[in-house]
Design a protein around this motif. Sequence first.
Motif, PDB file in Angstrom:
ATOM      1  N   LEU A   1       0.805  -1.219   0.000  1.00 52.11           N
ATOM      2  CA  LEU A   1       0.000   0.000   0.000  1.00 52.11           C
ATOM      3  C   LEU A   1       0.838   1.269   0.000  1.00 52.11           C
ATOM      4  CD1 LEU A   1      -2.865  -0.928   2.516  1.00 52.11           C
ATOM      5  CD2 LEU A   1      -2.774  -1.273   0.037  1.00 52.11           C
ATOM      6  N   SER A   2       2.166   1.158  -0.005  1.00 54.18           N
ATOM      7  CA  SER A   2       3.014   2.349  -0.023  1.00 54.18           C
ATOM      8  C   SER A   2       4.252   2.096  -0.868  1.00 54.18           C
ATOM      9  CB  SER A   2       3.420   2.758   1.396  1.00 54.18           C
ATOM     10  OG  SER A   2       4.317   1.819   1.955  1.00 54.18           O
ATOM     11  N   GLY A   3       4.865   3.183  -1.319  1.00 51.78           N
ATOM     12  CA  GLY A   3       6.067   3.076  -2.123  1.00 51.78           C
ATOM     13  C   GLY A   3       5.769   2.690  -3.563  1.00 51.78           C
ATOM     14  N   ARG A   4       6.815   2.698  -4.368  1.00 54.36           N
ATOM     15  CA  ARG A   4       6.672   2.303  -5.767  1.00 54.36           C
ATOM     16  C   ARG A   4       6.329   0.816  -5.840  1.00 54.36           C
ATOM     17  NH1 ARG A   4      11.069   3.323 -10.661  1.00 54.36           N
ATOM     18  NH2 ARG A   4       9.806   2.371 -12.322  1.00 54.36           N
ATOM     19  N   LEU A   5       5.282   0.492  -6.582  1.00 49.98           N
ATOM     20  CA  LEU A   5       4.805  -0.885  -6.626  1.00 49.98           C
ATOM     21  C   LEU A   5       5.842  -1.802  -7.260  1.00 49.98           C
ATOM     22  CD1 LEU A   5       2.406  -2.803  -6.070  1.00 49.98           C
ATOM     23  CD2 LEU A   5       1.622  -2.326  -8.405  1.00 49.98           C
ATOM     24  N   ASP A   6       6.175  -2.864  -6.538  1.00 50.33           N
ATOM     25  CA  ASP A   6       7.093  -3.889  -7.034  1.00 50.33           C
ATOM     26  C   ASP A   6       6.253  -5.035  -7.595  1.00 50.33           C
ATOM     27  OD1 ASP A   6       8.939  -5.863  -7.505  1.00 50.33           O
ATOM     28  OD2 ASP A   6       9.704  -5.961  -5.449  1.00 50.33           O
ATOM     29  N   THR A   7       6.240  -5.161  -8.913  1.00 52.11           N
ATOM     30  CA  THR A   7       5.414  -6.190  -9.553  1.00 52.11           C
ATOM     31  C   THR A   7       6.198  -7.471  -9.829  1.00 52.11           C
ATOM     32  OG1 THR A   7       5.894  -5.305 -11.758  1.00 52.11           O
ATOM     33  CG2 THR A   7       3.952  -4.445 -10.621  1.00 52.11           C
ATOM     34  N   SER A   8       7.405  -7.571  -9.262  1.00 54.67           N
ATOM     35  CA  SER A   8       8.244  -8.741  -9.536  1.00 54.67           C
ATOM     36  C   SER A   8       8.020  -9.894  -8.566  1.00 54.67           C
ATOM     37  CB  SER A   8       9.722  -8.341  -9.497  1.00 54.67           C
ATOM     38  OG  SER A   8      10.118  -7.995  -8.173  1.00 54.67           O
ATOM     39  N   VAL A   9       7.207  -9.672  -7.531  1.00 53.51           N
ATOM     40  CA  VAL A   9       6.950 -10.734  -6.559  1.00 53.51           C
ATOM     41  C   VAL A   9       6.119 -11.821  -7.227  1.00 53.51           C
ATOM     42  CG1 VAL A   9       6.002 -11.294  -4.296  1.00 53.51           C
ATOM     43  CG2 VAL A   9       7.036  -9.046  -4.690  1.00 53.51           C
ATOM     44  N   ASP A  10       6.619 -13.039  -7.220  1.00 52.45           N
ATOM     45  CA  ASP A  10       5.989 -14.127  -7.976  1.00 52.45           C
ATOM     46  C   ASP A  10       4.899 -14.795  -7.153  1.00 52.45           C
ATOM     47  OD1 ASP A  10       5.375 -15.966  -9.896  1.00 52.45           O
ATOM     48  OD2 ASP A  10       7.150 -17.227  -9.562  1.00 52.45           O
ATOM     49  N   VAL A  11       3.755 -14.141  -7.073  1.00 53.99           N
ATOM     50  CA  VAL A  11       2.589 -14.666  -6.355  1.00 53.99           C
ATOM     51  C   VAL A  11       1.354 -14.445  -7.218  1.00 53.99           C
ATOM     52  CG1 VAL A  11       3.549 -14.336  -4.037  1.00 53.99           C
ATOM     53  CG2 VAL A  11       2.276 -12.468  -5.132  1.00 53.99           C
ATOM     54  N   PRO A  12       0.292 -15.205  -6.996  1.00 51.55           N
ATOM     55  CA  PRO A  12      -0.896 -15.089  -7.853  1.00 51.55           C
ATOM     56  C   PRO A  12      -1.833 -13.942  -7.512  1.00 51.55           C
ATOM     57  CG  PRO A  12      -1.168 -16.896  -6.311  1.00 51.55           C
ATOM     58  CD  PRO A  12       0.237 -16.401  -6.133  1.00 51.55           C
ATOM     59  N   VAL A  13      -1.644 -13.287  -6.340  1.00 54.01           N
ATOM     60  CA  VAL A  13      -2.581 -12.256  -5.896  1.00 54.01           C
ATOM     61  C   VAL A  13      -1.813 -11.037  -5.402  1.00 54.01           C
ATOM     62  CG1 VAL A  13      -4.427 -11.659  -4.275  1.00 54.01           C
ATOM     63  CG2 VAL A  13      -4.305 -13.975  -5.226  1.00 54.01           C
ATOM     64  N   TYR A  14      -2.222  -9.863  -5.870  1.00 49.67           N
ATOM     65  CA  TYR A  14      -1.717  -8.585  -5.367  1.00 49.67           C
ATOM     66  C   TYR A  14      -2.876  -7.809  -4.751  1.00 49.67           C
ATOM     67  CZ  TYR A  14       3.043  -8.448  -7.288  1.00 49.67           C
ATOM     68  OH  TYR A  14       4.371  -8.677  -7.542  1.00 49.67           O
ATOM     69  N   ASP A  15      -2.642  -7.200  -3.593  1.00 45.88           N
ATOM     70  CA  ASP A  15      -3.603  -6.325  -2.939  1.00 45.88           C
ATOM     71  C   ASP A  15      -2.971  -4.936  -2.909  1.00 45.88           C
ATOM     72  OD1 ASP A  15      -5.343  -4.981  -1.209  1.00 45.88           O
ATOM     73  OD2 ASP A  15      -5.586  -6.699   0.135  1.00 45.88           O
ATOM     74  N   ILE A  16      -3.551  -3.977  -3.662  1.00 47.89           N
ATOM     75  CA  ILE A  16      -2.953  -2.649  -3.812  1.00 47.89           C
ATOM     76  C   ILE A  16      -4.026  -1.575  -3.634  1.00 47.89           C
ATOM     77  CG2 ILE A  16      -1.120  -3.500  -5.319  1.00 47.89           C
ATOM     78  CD1 ILE A  16      -2.661  -2.407  -7.721  1.00 47.89           C
ATOM     79  N   ASP A  17      -3.587  -0.333  -3.409  1.00 53.12           N
ATOM     80  CA  ASP A  17      -4.511   0.769  -3.172  1.00 53.12           C
ATOM     81  C   ASP A  17      -5.321   1.087  -4.429  1.00 53.12           C
ATOM     82  OD1 ASP A  17      -5.224   3.816  -3.053  1.00 53.12           O
ATOM     83  OD2 ASP A  17      -4.754   3.244  -0.988  1.00 53.12           O
ATOM     84  N   GLY A  18      -6.638   1.156  -4.268  1.00 52.07           N
ATOM     85  CA  GLY A  18      -7.505   1.391  -5.413  1.00 52.07           C
ATOM     86  C   GLY A  18      -7.405   2.778  -5.998  1.00 52.07           C
ATOM     87  N   PHE A  19      -7.166   3.783  -5.156  1.00 48.76           N
ATOM     88  CA  PHE A  19      -7.048   5.153  -5.645  1.00 48.76           C
ATOM     89  C   PHE A  19      -5.695   5.408  -6.290  1.00 48.76           C
ATOM     90  CE2 PHE A  19     -10.527   5.975  -2.592  1.00 48.76           C
ATOM     91  CZ  PHE A  19     -11.344   6.792  -3.361  1.00 48.76           C
ATOM     92  N   ASP A  20      -4.651   4.816  -5.754  1.00 51.31           N
ATOM     93  CA  ASP A  20      -3.290   5.174  -6.153  1.00 51.31           C
ATOM     94  C   ASP A  20      -2.850   4.591  -7.491  1.00 51.31           C
ATOM     95  OD1 ASP A  20      -3.077   6.585  -3.827  1.00 51.31           O
ATOM     96  OD2 ASP A  20      -1.749   5.166  -2.806  1.00 51.31           O
ATOM     97  N   HIS A  21      -3.543   3.563  -7.968  1.00 52.72           N
ATOM     98  CA  HIS A  21      -3.064   2.859  -9.158  1.00 52.72           C
ATOM     99  C   HIS A  21      -4.070   2.937 -10.298  1.00 52.72           C
ATOM    100  CE1 HIS A  21       0.394   1.290  -7.036  1.00 52.72           C
ATOM    101  NE2 HIS A  21      -0.408   1.000  -6.024  1.00 52.72           N
ATOM    102  N   PRO A  22      -3.583   3.196 -11.515  1.00 51.66           N
ATOM    103  CA  PRO A  22      -4.467   3.303 -12.675  1.00 51.66           C
ATOM    104  C   PRO A  22      -4.833   1.931 -13.241  1.00 51.66           C
ATOM    105  CG  PRO A  22      -2.208   3.667 -13.361  1.00 51.66           C
ATOM    106  CD  PRO A  22      -2.172   3.503 -11.856  1.00 51.66           C
ATOM    107  N   ALA A  23      -5.756   1.959 -14.181  1.00 51.45           N
ATOM    108  CA  ALA A  23      -6.181   0.722 -14.838  1.00 51.45           C
ATOM    109  C   ALA A  23      -5.019   0.023 -15.525  1.00 51.45           C
ATOM    110  CB  ALA A  23      -7.285   1.029 -15.854  1.00 51.45           C
ATOM    111  N   SER A  24      -4.047   0.796 -16.011  1.00 58.13           N
ATOM    112  CA  SER A  24      -2.913   0.178 -16.698  1.00 58.13           C
ATOM    113  C   SER A  24      -2.093  -0.709 -15.772  1.00 58.13           C
ATOM    114  CB  SER A  24      -2.022   1.269 -17.313  1.00 58.13           C
ATOM    115  OG  SER A  24      -1.549   2.158 -16.317  1.00 58.13           O
TER     116      SER A  24
END
Length: 261
Positions: A44-67
Amino acid sequence: MRRPVLLIALLLLLAGCTSSPDDKPDEGADRWQPKAGTDWQWQLSGRLDTSVDVPVYDIDGFDHPASTVAALHDDGRKVICYLSTGAWEDFRPDAEKFPESVLGRGNGWEGERWLDIRRLDVLEPLMAERIDMCREKGFDAVEPDNMDGYKNETGFPLTAGDQLRYNRLIAKLAHERGMAVGLKNDLDQIPELVDDFDFAVNEQCAQYGECAELKPFTDADKAVFHVEYELPASRFCAESRELRLSSLEKKYELGAWRRAC
């Protein structure tokens, strides 16, 4: 004896006219249903690290765009939309839409105040807008936070019944939009709410000796996404594996760092 074609058509027409709404299929029947033990990342904070190899991410709905959601989908992830549904946050773009009358005491986090969840006339359309945002960005599920105000000093005389009514409303809003929804904390009401929610999110059940209270979810093969902040993973992972929890050790700021069981 064969019935005349016109009679059959008439009977079919009458049957269609007299069907009750309960006969309609569940609009959310095909929504995502995370299974017990599913691994995850919560950031929920900091630059999102998308390299974690897991099937589910839980992230802030306001902070992140559709892309961002689409990119995670392209990597084979499911994505949960974090929202605060039980507390007001002064830093959100819709903060001014909340009248002062529904804002209570601070909840311990800077810029946040408990909401008067009895005021469904005010809060339902506001929360529907937020969940619409999650859907429009492509999220698979919603994590509604601060769902246990009745157990806290909110400034309002909230009851357990008020909380059940509000939590079920949030679940209904998510399901109507085809998304899964998680029950955040609110351990005492799990027996009443386990059928209304698709998974659970819990903080610090191991520290407080409460993890067994989440068994109704795992017994139903529903994921329990669990974090500890003050205990090392070595202190809770054995119990987590036994209970089939999806457990992480995280820091309070909920950045990218994680240690999984």
